[in-house]
Write a protein that holds these residues in place. Structure first.
Motif, short mmCIF file in Angstrom:
data_model
loop_
_atom_site.label_atom_id
_atom_site.label_comp_id
_atom_site.label_asym_id
_atom_site.label_seq_id
_atom_site.Cartn_x
_atom_site.Cartn_y
_atom_site.Cartn_z
N GLN A 1 -14.23 -9.95 0.68
CA GLN A 1 -12.79 -9.94 0.46
C GLN A 1 -12.16 -8.75 1.17
O GLN A 1 -12.73 -7.67 1.22
CB GLN A 1 -12.49 -9.83 -1.04
CG GLN A 1 -12.86 -11.04 -1.86
CD GLN A 1 -11.75 -12.09 -1.87
OE1 GLN A 1 -10.68 -11.86 -1.33
NE2 GLN A 1 -12.04 -13.23 -2.46
N VAL A 2 -11.02 -9.01 1.77
CA VAL A 2 -10.25 -7.97 2.42
C VAL A 2 -8.98 -7.74 1.60
O VAL A 2 -8.29 -8.69 1.24
CB VAL A 2 -9.87 -8.38 3.85
CG1 VAL A 2 -9.01 -7.30 4.50
CG2 VAL A 2 -11.11 -8.65 4.68
N GLN A 3 -8.71 -6.49 1.29
CA GLN A 3 -7.45 -6.14 0.63
C GLN A 3 -6.55 -5.44 1.64
O GLN A 3 -7.02 -4.60 2.41
CB GLN A 3 -7.69 -5.22 -0.57
CG GLN A 3 -8.37 -5.90 -1.75
CD GLN A 3 -9.87 -5.95 -1.60
OE1 GLN A 3 -10.50 -4.97 -1.22
NE2 GLN A 3 -10.46 -7.09 -1.91
N LEU A 4 -5.29 -5.82 1.63
CA LEU A 4 -4.31 -5.28 2.56
C LEU A 4 -3.14 -4.70 1.77
O LEU A 4 -2.60 -5.38 0.89
CB LEU A 4 -3.80 -6.36 3.51
CG LEU A 4 -4.86 -7.08 4.34
CD1 LEU A 4 -4.25 -8.28 5.06
CD2 LEU A 4 -5.50 -6.13 5.34
N VAL A 5 -2.76 -3.49 2.09
CA VAL A 5 -1.64 -2.85 1.41
C VAL A 5 -0.64 -2.36 2.45
O VAL A 5 -0.98 -1.52 3.29
CB VAL A 5 -2.10 -1.68 0.53
CG1 VAL A 5 -0.90 -1.01 -0.13
CG2 VAL A 5 -3.09 -2.18 -0.54
N GLU A 6 0.58 -2.89 2.37
CA GLU A 6 1.63 -2.49 3.31
C GLU A 6 2.49 -1.38 2.71
O GLU A 6 2.59 -1.25 1.48
CB GLU A 6 2.56 -3.67 3.64
CG GLU A 6 1.88 -4.90 4.21
CD GLU A 6 1.73 -5.98 3.17
OE1 GLU A 6 1.72 -7.17 3.55
OE2 GLU A 6 1.61 -5.65 1.97
N SER A 7 3.12 -0.64 3.58
CA SER A 7 4.07 0.37 3.17
C SER A 7 5.03 0.62 4.32
O SER A 7 4.78 0.21 5.46
CB SER A 7 3.37 1.66 2.75
OG SER A 7 2.66 2.21 3.83
N GLY A 8 6.13 1.30 4.01
CA GLY A 8 7.06 1.71 5.05
C GLY A 8 8.36 0.94 5.11
O GLY A 8 9.24 1.28 5.91
N GLY A 9 8.49 -0.10 4.32
CA GLY A 9 9.73 -0.86 4.34
C GLY A 9 10.87 -0.08 3.70
O GLY A 9 10.67 1.00 3.14
N GLY A 10 12.07 -0.62 3.81
CA GLY A 10 13.23 0.03 3.21
C GLY A 10 14.52 -0.49 3.77
O GLY A 10 14.54 -1.50 4.49
N LEU A 11 15.59 0.21 3.45
CA LEU A 11 16.93 -0.13 3.93
C LEU A 11 17.28 0.77 5.10
O LEU A 11 17.14 2.00 5.01
CB LEU A 11 17.94 0.03 2.80
CG LEU A 11 19.42 -0.15 3.17
CD1 LEU A 11 19.68 -1.58 3.62
CD2 LEU A 11 20.29 0.23 1.98
N VAL A 12 17.74 0.17 6.17
CA VAL A 12 18.09 0.94 7.37
C VAL A 12 19.35 0.34 7.96
O VAL A 12 19.61 -0.85 7.84
CB VAL A 12 16.93 0.92 8.37
CG1 VAL A 12 16.63 -0.49 8.87
CG2 VAL A 12 17.18 1.87 9.53
N GLN A 13 20.13 1.18 8.61
CA GLN A 13 21.35 0.71 9.26
C GLN A 13 21.03 0.03 10.58
O GLN A 13 19.98 0.33 11.20
CB GLN A 13 22.29 1.87 9.51
CG GLN A 13 22.88 2.47 8.24
CD GLN A 13 23.92 3.53 8.53
OE1 GLN A 13 24.01 4.06 9.64
NE2 GLN A 13 24.74 3.82 7.53
N PRO A 14 21.87 -0.87 11.03
CA PRO A 14 21.67 -1.48 12.35
C PRO A 14 21.50 -0.42 13.43
O PRO A 14 22.23 0.58 13.44
CB PRO A 14 22.94 -2.30 12.56
CG PRO A 14 23.38 -2.64 11.18
CD PRO A 14 23.05 -1.43 10.35
N GLY A 15 20.54 -0.65 14.29
CA GLY A 15 20.22 0.33 15.33
C GLY A 15 19.16 1.33 14.94
O GLY A 15 18.66 2.09 15.79
#
Length: 123
Positions: A1-15
């Motif tokens: 089994q492979v476990q994957l954990v993402e991070s780094g998302g959020g709210l950002v302004q255009p550009g």
């Protein structure tokens, strides 16, 4: 089994820019490729970028060169650097790994997914 954990998302302004990370753990041998997908509300999940163990990359054509996928094999991590973000990039971004499973009579591939990280582009 492979476990994957993402991070780094959020709210950002255009550009603006964001950098997503995905760390793989568990049994990570025989992974044939990893990548990033995204799923916007009301739309199908689509491939954003993929990278092979050797570092060969591929991208969704419409991104216009704004995204860059990379990997750090020692850290078992892939990254997605996103530049010049636009509202249409708003989606949940999922990390994916494809692993080859060997059996007594052959092999098959299996997909593993992270839980997703929300990217919202809005002013």
């Amino acid at each position: 089994q492979v476990q994957l954990v993402e991070s780094g998302g959020g709210l950002v302004q255009p550009g603006g820019s964001l950098r997503l990370s995905c760390v793989a753990s568990g049994i990570t041998s025989d992974i044939t490729g990893m990548g990033w997908y995204r799923e916007a509300p009301g739309k199908d999940r689509e491939l954003v970028a993929g990278i092979s163990p050797a570092g060969t990359t591929r991208y969704r054509d419409v991104l216009g060169g704004r995204f860059t996928i990379s990997r750090d094999n020692a850290k078992k991590t892939i990254y997605l650097q996103m530049e010049r973000l636009v509202p249409e990039d708003t989606a949940v971004y999922f990390c994916n790994a494809v692993q080859r499973i060997y059996t007594g009579s052959g092999s098959y591939t299996r997909d593993f997914w992270g839980q997703g990280t929300q990217v919202s582009v809005s002013s």
